[in-house]
Design a protein around this motif. Structure first.
Motif, PDB file in Angstrom:
ATOM      1  N   ALA A 163       0.756   4.475  12.818  1.00 37.60           N
ATOM      2  CA  ALA A 163       1.322   5.246  11.229  1.00 37.60           C
ATOM      3  C   ALA A 163       1.869   4.770  10.434  1.00 37.60           C
ATOM      4  CB  ALA A 163       2.753   6.095  12.164  1.00 37.60           C
ATOM      5  N   CYS A 164       2.024   4.826   9.068  1.00 36.63           N
ATOM      6  CA  CYS A 164       2.840   4.540   7.911  1.00 36.63           C
ATOM      7  C   CYS A 164       3.902   4.668   7.922  1.00 36.63           C
ATOM      8  CB  CYS A 164       1.487   4.949   6.576  1.00 36.63           C
ATOM      9  SG  CYS A 164       2.242   6.343   6.133  1.00 36.63           S
ATOM     10  N   GLY A 165       4.068   5.608   9.331  1.00 37.18           N
ATOM     11  CA  GLY A 165       5.698   5.736   8.861  1.00 37.18           C
ATOM     12  C   GLY A 165       6.896   5.663  10.190  1.00 37.18           C
ATOM     13  N   ILE A 215      10.955  14.170   9.637  1.00 31.34           N
ATOM     14  CA  ILE A 215       9.967  12.302   9.695  1.00 31.34           C
ATOM     15  C   ILE A 215       8.909  12.601   9.104  1.00 31.34           C
ATOM     16  CG2 ILE A 215       9.348  10.788  11.132  1.00 31.34           C
ATOM     17  CD1 ILE A 215      12.433  11.016  11.022  1.00 31.34           C
ATOM     18  N   SER A 216       9.208  11.864   7.979  1.00 40.53           N
ATOM     19  CA  SER A 216       7.537  12.066   6.990  1.00 40.53           C
ATOM     20  C   SER A 216       6.620  10.214   7.518  1.00 40.53           C
ATOM     21  CB  SER A 216       7.844  11.700   5.538  1.00 40.53           C
ATOM     22  OG  SER A 216       6.484  11.913   4.701  1.00 40.53           O
ATOM     23  N   THR A 217       5.295  10.887   7.654  1.00 42.24           N
ATOM     24  CA  THR A 217       4.621  10.109   8.012  1.00 42.24           C
ATOM     25  C   THR A 217       2.980  10.373   8.352  1.00 42.24           C
ATOM     26  OG1 THR A 217       4.218   7.653   9.986  1.00 42.24           O
ATOM     27  CG2 THR A 217       4.651  10.447  11.305  1.00 42.24           C
ATOM     28  N   ASP A 218       1.709   9.802   7.849  1.00 38.98           N
ATOM     29  CA  ASP A 218       0.366  10.080   8.476  1.00 38.98           C
ATOM     30  C   ASP A 218      -0.171   9.070   9.357  1.00 38.98           C
ATOM     31  OD1 ASP A 218       0.287  10.962   5.826  1.00 38.98           O
ATOM     32  OD2 ASP A 218      -0.446  10.154   5.047  1.00 38.98           O
ATOM     33  N   LEU A 219      -1.081   9.078  10.159  1.00 36.97           N
ATOM     34  CA  LEU A 219      -1.021   8.493  11.015  1.00 36.97           C
ATOM     35  C   LEU A 219      -2.066   7.438  10.587  1.00 36.97           C
ATOM     36  CD1 LEU A 219      -1.621  11.264  13.699  1.00 36.97           C
ATOM     37  CD2 LEU A 219      -0.064  10.172  13.117  1.00 36.97           C
ATOM     38  N   SER A 220      -3.036   6.701  11.476  1.00 36.31           N
ATOM     39  CA  SER A 220      -4.258   5.547  10.732  1.00 36.31           C
ATOM     40  C   SER A 220      -4.454   5.784   9.865  1.00 36.31           C
ATOM     41  CB  SER A 220      -5.314   6.027  12.313  1.00 36.31           C
ATOM     42  OG  SER A 220      -6.789   7.300  11.814  1.00 36.31           O
ATOM     43  N   HIS A 221      -4.867   5.053   8.875  1.00 33.80           N
ATOM     44  CA  HIS A 221      -5.383   4.698   7.751  1.00 33.80           C
ATOM     45  C   HIS A 221      -6.847   4.094   8.147  1.00 33.80           C
ATOM     46  CE1 HIS A 221      -1.842   6.559   6.491  1.00 33.80           C
ATOM     47  NE2 HIS A 221      -1.541   6.083   5.674  1.00 33.80           N
ATOM     48  N   TYR A 222      -7.923   4.714   6.738  1.00 33.75           N
ATOM     49  CA  TYR A 222      -9.228   3.905   6.757  1.00 33.75           C
ATOM     50  C   TYR A 222     -10.095   3.428   7.732  1.00 33.75           C
ATOM     51  CZ  TYR A 222      -6.158   4.053   2.202  1.00 33.75           C
ATOM     52  OH  TYR A 222      -5.186   4.634   1.421  1.00 33.75           O
ATOM     53  N   PRO A 265       9.101   6.500   5.123  1.00 33.70           N
ATOM     54  CA  PRO A 265       8.876   5.034   4.976  1.00 33.70           C
ATOM     55  C   PRO A 265       8.482   4.346   3.708  1.00 33.70           C
ATOM     56  CG  PRO A 265       6.902   5.899   4.870  1.00 33.70           C
ATOM     57  CD  PRO A 265       7.173   7.159   5.495  1.00 33.70           C
ATOM     58  N   SER A 266       8.527   3.523   4.146  1.00 34.71           N
ATOM     59  CA  SER A 266       8.706   2.484   1.839  1.00 34.71           C
ATOM     60  C   SER A 266       7.289   1.904   2.201  1.00 34.71           C
ATOM     61  CB  SER A 266       9.474   1.715   2.084  1.00 34.71           C
ATOM     62  OG  SER A 266       9.596   1.016   0.570  1.00 34.71           O
ATOM     63  N   HIS A 267       6.760   2.953   0.982  1.00 33.77           N
ATOM     64  CA  HIS A 267       4.928   2.570   0.853  1.00 33.77           C
ATOM     65  C   HIS A 267       5.168   1.223  -0.346  1.00 33.77           C
ATOM     66  CE1 HIS A 267       4.181   5.595   2.489  1.00 33.77           C
ATOM     67  NE2 HIS A 267       3.361   6.101   2.643  1.00 33.77           N
ATOM     68  N   ARG A 268       6.021   0.805  -1.311  1.00 32.19           N
ATOM     69  CA  ARG A 268       5.506   0.146  -2.807  1.00 32.19           C
ATOM     70  C   ARG A 268       6.882  -1.105  -2.595  1.00 32.19           C
ATOM     71  NH1 ARG A 268       2.410   2.913  -5.479  1.00 32.19           N
ATOM     72  NH2 ARG A 268       2.148   5.593  -5.536  1.00 32.19           N
ATOM     73  N   VAL A 269       7.619  -0.537  -1.721  1.00 29.45           N
ATOM     74  CA  VAL A 269       8.546  -1.984  -1.588  1.00 29.45           C
ATOM     75  C   VAL A 269       9.511  -2.536  -0.200  1.00 29.45           C
ATOM     76  CG1 VAL A 269      11.092  -2.093  -2.197  1.00 29.45           C
ATOM     77  CG2 VAL A 269      10.240  -0.478  -4.185  1.00 29.45           C
ATOM     78  N   ALA A 329       5.755  15.567   9.011  1.00 31.96           N
ATOM     79  CA  ALA A 329       4.622  16.017   8.954  1.00 31.96           C
ATOM     80  C   ALA A 329       4.830  15.737   8.096  1.00 31.96           C
ATOM     81  CB  ALA A 329       6.157  17.369   8.056  1.00 31.96           C
ATOM     82  N   PRO A 330       2.822  15.235   7.610  1.00 29.82           N
ATOM     83  CA  PRO A 330       2.213  14.098   6.731  1.00 29.82           C
ATOM     84  C   PRO A 330       2.810  13.848   5.359  1.00 29.82           C
ATOM     85  CG  PRO A 330       0.778  15.777   7.405  1.00 29.82           C
ATOM     86  CD  PRO A 330       2.274  16.510   8.278  1.00 29.82           C
ATOM     87  N   HIS A 331       2.124  13.191   5.135  1.00 31.88           N
ATOM     88  CA  HIS A 331       2.560  13.152   3.586  1.00 31.88           C
ATOM     89  C   HIS A 331       1.679  13.092   2.439  1.00 31.88           C
ATOM     90  CE1 HIS A 331       3.865   8.754   4.973  1.00 31.88           C
ATOM     91  NE2 HIS A 331       2.849   8.832   4.095  1.00 31.88           N
ATOM     92  N   ALA A 332       0.285  13.148   2.363  1.00 32.90           N
ATOM     93  CA  ALA A 332      -0.532  13.019   1.610  1.00 32.90           C
ATOM     94  C   ALA A 332      -0.772  13.914   0.269  1.00 32.90           C
ATOM     95  CB  ALA A 332      -1.880  12.514   2.360  1.00 32.90           C
ATOM     96  N   GLY A 333      -1.518  13.856  -0.275  1.00 29.67           N
ATOM     97  CA  GLY A 333      -2.161  15.030  -1.096  1.00 29.67           C
ATOM     98  C   GLY A 333      -2.041  16.007  -1.076  1.00 29.67           C
ATOM     99  N   TYR A 334      -1.385  17.352  -1.363  1.00 26.90           N
ATOM    100  CA  TYR A 334      -1.807  18.216  -0.239  1.00 26.90           C
ATOM    101  C   TYR A 334      -3.299  19.151  -0.916  1.00 26.90           C
ATOM    102  CZ  TYR A 334       2.866  19.362  -1.380  1.00 26.90           C
ATOM    103  OH  TYR A 334       4.806  19.453  -1.501  1.00 26.90           O
ATOM    104  N   VAL A 335      -4.232  18.463  -1.220  1.00 27.67           N
ATOM    105  CA  VAL A 335      -5.881  18.884  -0.863  1.00 27.67           C
ATOM    106  C   VAL A 335      -5.572  18.163   0.639  1.00 27.67           C
ATOM    107  CG1 VAL A 335      -6.317  16.593  -1.879  1.00 27.67           C
ATOM    108  CG2 VAL A 335      -7.802  19.571  -1.811  1.00 27.67           C
ATOM    109  N   PHE A 336      -5.165  17.036   0.980  1.00 29.34           N
ATOM    110  CA  PHE A 336      -6.081  16.518   2.584  1.00 29.34           C
ATOM    111  C   PHE A 336      -4.411  17.250   3.396  1.00 29.34           C
ATOM    112  CE2 PHE A 336      -6.852  13.578  -1.003  1.00 29.34           C
ATOM    113  CZ  PHE A 336      -8.070  13.504  -1.008  1.00 29.34           C
TER     114      PHE A 336
END
Length: 271
Positions: free
Chosen positions: A223-225, A186-193, A87-91, A53-60
Motif C-alpha cells: 500500500a502506498c499509504g 485514511i487515504s491509500t491505494d494498494l499494490s502498484h504496477y 502519504p507523502s508521494h513527492r517529498v 479510501a483510495p486516492h487515484a484519479g476518479y475515473v480509476f
C-alpha cells in the motif's frame, strides 16, 4: 523543506484539479454525485467512525472511494470535523506534517483548517508544521470533494504521513479521535504496477491483513499509504475495533490496461 513553528493565513490551492478530478465546480460535483449514486442505499455503513479510501484519479478509483463514503450520506450537519491522513508521494518526510496554511481550496470551495485540533497535536513527537509536503500532494486533496459533497460545514485536519512509526501515528489518532462530531479518513491505494493476476493476489493478502489488523504485514509494496494505514491498524488493535472490507478492485477493472495495474479498496472501521 520549509518547516516552521507557526500557522499562517494563506490558503493551499488545488494541485490536481483537472487532472485527478474535474476542474470546474459543476463537473466535479456531478462526478462525485455520479460515483455515490452507484452505491445502493442498503450498502450504507453510517456507524463507521473511520474509512480507508483510495486516492487515484476518479475515473480509476472514484467508485471504490464512493463505496467508503456512501455510508456517510445521511449524517449531515452533526459532522463538524474530519481528519484526513495521507502519504507523502513527492517529498521525503520524517514523521508527520501539518500545513501552515489556514484552508484548503478545491473547485467546490474552501475548507478551513481546524486550528484548535492542530494546536493540540503540533507539539507531539514526529509532528512538524510544513507546507512543502502538502503543496503538490494529491492523497488528501482528492478526498475533499467527497467530503464537501456530503457535509455542509466541517473543518479539516490534513496530515501528511511520511516515515513514521505505527505507534506515533496511533498516538496522533488518539488525540484527534473525538466523538460523534469527528470522522477519520485514511487515504491509500494498494499494490502498484503489477500485472492483473499478481495484483489481485497481493491485494487479497493485504486485505486479509487489514481486516485482521496485522499492521506488521503491510509495507510500501502492499500500500502506498502504508504509514498512515499501519497507524490506524495499530490503533484499532489497541482498542478492540473492527475493520470491514467494503469494495476492492484495480485499475484493470475500471479504466486501465491489465499489464500494470494499481489496486484500490474501501474499508470501514467501527468504533
Amino acid at each position: 523543506m520549509n518547516s516552521t513553528d507557526k500557522f499562517s493565513n494563506h490558503v493551499r490551492e488545488p494541485a490536481v484539479a483537472g487532472l485527478f478530478y474535474p476542474g470546474t465546480a459543476t463537473e466535479l460535483r456531478a462526478s462525485v454525485e455520479r460515483c455515490l449514486a452507484q452505491i445502493p442505499g442498503d450498502a450504507a455503513t453510517p456507524q463507521a467512525k473511520a474509512i480507508i479510501a483510495p486516492h487515484a484519479g476518479y475515473v480509476f478509483s472514484g467508485t471504490v472511494a464512493a463505496r467508503a463514503y456512501a455510508g456517510w450520506r445521511d449524517l449531515g450537519d452533526p459532522i463538524s470535523r474530519v481528519v484526513v491522513l495521507g502519504p507523502s508521494h513527492r517529498v521525503y518526510l520524517r514523521g508527520m506534517a501539518l500545513p501552515a496554511s489556514s484552508a484548503f481550496i478545491t473547485p467546490l470551495g474552501r475548507v478551513d483548517i481546524d486550528r484548535e485540533l492542530a494546536e493540540r497535536v503540533r507539539t507531539m513527537p514526529d509532528v512538524v508544521i510544513d507546507d512543502t509536503p502538502h503543496a503538490a500532494e494529491h492523497s488528501i486533496e482528492v478526498q475533499l470533494p467527497f467530503l464537501q459533497t456530503l457535509f455542509r460545514n466541517f473543518e479539516l485536519l490534513p496530515v501528511v504521513v511520511g516515515d513514521a512509526r505505527a505507534t506515533s501515528v496511533a498516538r496522533l489518532l488518539e488525540q484527534v479521535w473525538g466523538g460523534p462530531e469527528t470522522r477519520i479518513v485514511i487515504s491509500t491505494d494498494l499494490s502498484h504496477y503489477q500485472n492483473y493476476t499478481a495484483a489481485n493476489a497481493i491485494d487479497s493478502a493485504t486485505s486479509a491483513a487489514i481486516r485482521t489488523l496485522q499492521y506488521e504485514a503491510i509495507g510500501p509494496e502492499q500500500a502506498c499509504g502504508c504509514m498512515p494505514l499501519r497507524g490506524l491498524l495499530y490503533y484499532a488493535r489497541e482498542h478492540g475495533l473492527r475493520i470491514d472490507e467494503l469494495a476492492r478492485c484495480n485499475s484493470g477493472d475500471t479504466a486501465g490496461p491489465r499489464d500494470q495495474v494499481v489496486g484500490y479498496a474501501a474499508y470501514a472501521l467501527h468504533d
